[in-house]
Design a protein around this motif. Structure first.
Motif, mmCIF file in Angstrom:
data_model
loop_
_atom_site.group_PDB
_atom_site.id
_atom_site.type_symbol
_atom_site.label_atom_id
_atom_site.label_comp_id
_atom_site.label_asym_id
_atom_site.label_seq_id
_atom_site.Cartn_x
_atom_site.Cartn_y
_atom_site.Cartn_z
ATOM 1 N N ILE A 185 2.598 -2.767 4.211
ATOM 2 C CA ILE A 185 2.809 -1.561 5.013
ATOM 3 C C ILE A 185 1.758 -0.546 4.586
ATOM 4 N N ILE A 186 0.900 -0.211 5.529
ATOM 5 C CA ILE A 186 -0.259 0.620 5.212
ATOM 6 C C ILE A 186 0.068 2.110 5.274
ATOM 7 N N SER A 187 0.912 2.506 6.239
ATOM 8 C CA SER A 187 1.220 3.923 6.418
ATOM 9 C C SER A 187 2.569 4.070 7.113
ATOM 10 N N LEU A 188 2.962 5.317 7.336
ATOM 11 C CA LEU A 188 4.211 5.593 8.055
ATOM 12 C C LEU A 188 3.990 5.700 9.559
ATOM 13 N N ASP A 189 2.758 5.540 9.989
ATOM 14 C CA ASP A 189 2.427 5.607 11.409
ATOM 15 C C ASP A 189 2.745 4.262 12.054
ATOM 16 N N ARG A 190 3.710 4.249 12.961
ATOM 17 C CA ARG A 190 4.161 3.001 13.579
ATOM 18 C C ARG A 190 3.018 2.223 14.231
ATOM 19 N N THR A 232 0.819 -1.215 0.000
ATOM 20 C CA THR A 232 0.000 0.000 0.000
ATOM 21 C C THR A 232 0.849 1.259 0.000
ATOM 22 N N LEU A 233 1.875 1.301 0.852
ATOM 23 C CA LEU A 233 2.719 2.493 0.965
ATOM 24 C C LEU A 233 3.509 2.739 -0.316
ATOM 25 N N LYS A 242 -0.087 2.116 13.253
ATOM 26 C CA LYS A 242 -1.174 1.739 12.348
ATOM 27 C C LYS A 242 -0.668 1.243 10.997
ATOM 28 N N ASN A 243 0.586 0.828 10.900
ATOM 29 C CA ASN A 243 1.101 0.536 9.561
ATOM 30 C C ASN A 243 1.043 -0.927 9.165
ATOM 31 N N VAL A 244 0.506 -1.787 10.029
ATOM 32 C CA VAL A 244 0.359 -3.198 9.689
ATOM 33 C C VAL A 244 -0.869 -3.754 10.393
ATOM 34 N N GLN A 272 11.676 -4.907 8.226
ATOM 35 C CA GLN A 272 10.471 -5.749 8.251
ATOM 36 C C GLN A 272 10.793 -7.134 8.803
#
Length: 219
Positions: A72-77, A59-60, A79-81, A117
């Protein structure tokens, strides 16, 4: 899933195994060249296993496909998985461990190592596997769902030795994320060797020296 992998053995009487997990966008060959630099005896009796993550949309990365252990959904630790996504991959690595146990290696002689990762996966798999393993190496990584995972881990798993390291100038996974999880492990009674190095999201020559010394202690 049966993961493709690279394998490197030191000696013929194999009594130990190290399963080493690469980072996002890399493959199992990424850390193979480091083994000779660890300074281990040629007859150490260690099997190094470097699995390849399958390619999947990330996603990222705008949905482009690349080797990845999880999305990896976002850069927010925080909320990213997704936990379910992570646990599916934990199952894959658990199968790799099962294979080594079936070959006669005691679980307490198996070390999980990972970069970025791969480090996330090493931490989660080691603290969830059905038997206590021999060590965790977490390089330039972070620990999502740390509180829940530590709270749910079996009693006695705090005896697993941990080597954790991070770059002080890491632009990908900030060093503050390392400062968050490493003390949590220490507070739970883990024997943690924690090292930082003047580098970005990479591996430092002194880090390899220090890691080699740690491996010698465990093996």
């Amino acid at each position: 899933m049966k993961l493709k992998r690279e394998t490197l053995e030191l000696g013929s009487n194999i009594q130990h195994a190290v399963i080493w997990l690469h980072g996002l966008g890399a493959d199992g060959n990424d850390f193979v060249p480091i083994v000779p630099e660890l300074g281990l005896p040629k007859d150490a009796g260690v099997r190094f296993i470097f699995p390849h993550a399958p390619s999947r949309p990330v996603t990222l990365n705008n949905g482009m496909s690349m080797p990845a252990w999880y999305d990896i959904i976002s850069l927010d630790r925080t909320k990213n998985v997704e936990m379910d996504d992570l646990l599916a991959t934990v199952d894959w690595i658990s199968v790799l461990i099962d294979e080594q146990v079936a070959l006669g290696i005691d679980p307490e002689n198996i070390i999980l190592a990972g970069f970025s990762q791969g480090g996330v996966l090493a931490l989660h798999t080691a603290l969830r596997y059905s038997k206590r393993l021999g060590g965790i190496v977490a390089l330039s990584t972070y620990f999502p769902f740390a509180d829940e995972t530590i709270a749910e881990m079996p009693k006695g798993y705090e005896q697993i030795p941990v080597f954790t390291a991070h770059g002080t100038h890491d632009p990908v996974i900030p060093v503050t994320w390392w400062h968050d999880y490493a003390p949590k492990l220490e507070e739970q009674g883990f024997s943690v060797v924690a090292k930082s190095y003047p580098m970005e999201h990479s591996v430092h020559p002194q880090e390899i020296v220090d890691l080699g010394a740690w491996f010698k202690d465990q093996l």
